[in-house]
Design a protein around this motif. Sequence first.
Motif, PDB file in Angstrom:
ATOM      1  N   ALA A   1     -28.139 -62.449  67.305  1.00  0.00           N
ATOM      2  CA  ALA A   1     -27.219 -62.918  66.271  1.00  0.00           C
ATOM      3  C   ALA A   1     -25.815 -63.022  66.829  1.00  0.00           C
ATOM      4  CB  ALA A   1     -27.265 -61.964  65.096  1.00  0.00           C
TER       5      ALA A   1
ATOM      6  N   SER B   1     -36.964 -61.686  71.290  1.00  0.00           N
ATOM      7  CA  SER B   1     -36.615 -62.277  72.576  1.00  0.00           C
ATOM      8  C   SER B   1     -35.571 -63.363  72.375  1.00  0.00           C
ATOM      9  CB  SER B   1     -37.859 -62.858  73.236  1.00  0.00           C
ATOM     10  OG  SER B   1     -38.397 -63.887  72.436  1.00  0.00           O
ATOM     11  N   GLY B   2     -34.805 -63.567  73.424  1.00  0.00           N
ATOM     12  CA  GLY B   2     -33.783 -64.599  73.350  1.00  0.00           C
ATOM     13  C   GLY B   2     -33.046 -64.646  74.661  1.00  0.00           C
TER      14      GLY B   2
ATOM     15  N   PHE C   1     -41.628 -62.079  69.808  1.00  0.00           N
ATOM     16  CA  PHE C   1     -41.184 -63.402  69.390  1.00  0.00           C
ATOM     17  C   PHE C   1     -39.834 -63.328  68.691  1.00  0.00           C
ATOM     18  CE2 PHE C   1     -40.796 -67.263  67.226  1.00  0.00           C
ATOM     19  CZ  PHE C   1     -40.793 -67.068  65.863  1.00  0.00           C
TER      20      PHE C   1
ATOM     21  N   ALA D   1     -39.472 -69.974  64.039  1.00  0.00           N
ATOM     22  CA  ALA D   1     -38.055 -69.642  64.184  1.00  0.00           C
ATOM     23  C   ALA D   1     -37.869 -68.741  65.385  1.00  0.00           C
ATOM     24  CB  ALA D   1     -37.573 -68.951  62.922  1.00  0.00           C
ATOM     25  N   SER D   2     -36.778 -68.936  66.037  1.00  0.00           N
ATOM     26  CA  SER D   2     -36.540 -68.124  67.222  1.00  0.00           C
ATOM     27  C   SER D   2     -35.784 -66.873  66.835  1.00  0.00           C
ATOM     28  CB  SER D   2     -35.747 -68.907  68.238  1.00  0.00           C
ATOM     29  OG  SER D   2     -34.431 -69.064  67.764  1.00  0.00           O
ATOM     30  N   ALA D   3     -35.842 -65.918  67.706  1.00  0.00           N
ATOM     31  CA  ALA D   3     -35.147 -64.666  67.422  1.00  0.00           C
ATOM     32  C   ALA D   3     -33.943 -64.542  68.327  1.00  0.00           C
ATOM     33  CB  ALA D   3     -36.093 -63.497  67.621  1.00  0.00           C
ATOM     34  N   ALA D   4     -33.179 -65.575  68.455  1.00  0.00           N
ATOM     35  CA  ALA D   4     -31.978 -65.529  69.297  1.00  0.00           C
ATOM     36  C   ALA D   4     -31.059 -64.449  68.775  1.00  0.00           C
ATOM     37  CB  ALA D   4     -31.285 -66.889  69.283  1.00  0.00           C
TER      38      ALA D   4
ATOM     39  N   ASP E   1     -31.503 -60.321  61.285  1.00  0.00           N
ATOM     40  CA  ASP E   1     -32.409 -61.005  62.185  1.00  0.00           C
ATOM     41  C   ASP E   1     -32.630 -62.408  61.672  1.00  0.00           C
ATOM     42  OD1 ASP E   1     -34.192 -60.037  64.591  1.00  0.00           O
ATOM     43  OD2 ASP E   1     -35.233 -61.610  63.500  1.00  0.00           O
ATOM     44  N   ASP E   2     -33.529 -63.085  62.315  1.00  0.00           N
ATOM     45  CA  ASP E   2     -33.604 -64.496  62.003  1.00  0.00           C
ATOM     46  C   ASP E   2     -34.456 -64.788  60.792  1.00  0.00           C
ATOM     47  OD1 ASP E   2     -32.207 -65.044  64.415  1.00  0.00           O
ATOM     48  OD2 ASP E   2     -33.995 -64.196  65.319  1.00  0.00           O
TER      49      ASP E   2
END
Lengths: 205, 128
Positions: free
Chosen positions: A65, A121-122, A118, A60-63, A47-48
């Motif tokens: 991977a 999501s992405g 948070f 930080a975003s959780a786009a 994860d991020d």
Amino acid sequence: MKQFKDPFEAAFEEQEESPPESPSPADEFNPQPSAAPADTVPVQEEDDLIAPSTSALFPASAAAAAAKPKDEEDEEEEENMEVELAKLPSGGDPHKMVKMQAILSQFTEEQMNRYESFRRSGFQKATMKRLLTSVTGSQKISMPMTIVMSGIAKMFVGELIETARIVMAERNESGPIRPCHIREAYRRLKLEGKVPKRTVPRLFR
Amino acid sequence: MNTASGALAKAKAGASQPSENTTKRKRGIFQKELQHMMYGFGDDPNPLPETVALVEDIVVEYVTDFAHKAQEIGSKRGKLSVEDFLYLVRKDPPKLNRCKELLSMQEELKQARKAFDVDEEKLAASLD
């Protein structure tokens, strides 16, 4: 609001207790109950990492991977990559990990829900890729481009929402965010130069 | 503000190449993800639909303008590349750092997966 229907969600709870190391090849072969598409093996996603500059305004975003940058493998990787396994941020910094765990352990349930949203999501890579392709014409959009754009867009949404909340606080309003707040937030971000300006004027709005 | 027609006009104005699938943009292409995202960033657990719609319009416009700018930069060098995107956020340290992070994570995963594929082949071979 319902949680993500996420086959790795159960694993997320486990991960919470003991953050694993970066995925090594041996660890990755981890049969999950609801498996990803047959020909791809579920891979533990990292994860991020929380960005070193953890200013409140730009979390930080959780786009989702990544996948392989090669285009021919995009499709099968994409299906796999939509599913995230939330991991505690490491960043190779033990101090940060300790601090993070200290903070997370004190979260209320509502805070934890929000944080999970948070992180997880992405923007869908496929959708973003389609949008980028349509915008740039026939340009080949690589996977890194899609990933980067999704990350940037997510941070931008964060700026919007947080600024909107600030606007609401100034007006002493509460409840869900309304479009007028977003518009004001957008206006402020434009003044700050955070929004790319159109070099060609927009016609036929 | 009539966001519905605005969205269509935006798509037409934004697309640099009119083809069947780019002249219309369906409403709510990011709707589901945006709801979760907005909640994560501080909105209500159930954000207002009109707010989500507005944020989506803004995000699409943002991505469009961003990509166009990147294209302008990229055209000088020929093909559009990730570097052009990174150039555009060079003055925004949080975004730039985040991009670098994402890219290195992707690389790491790619390497890990490659190693895994090799292992899987060996395993399959040894079972024959």
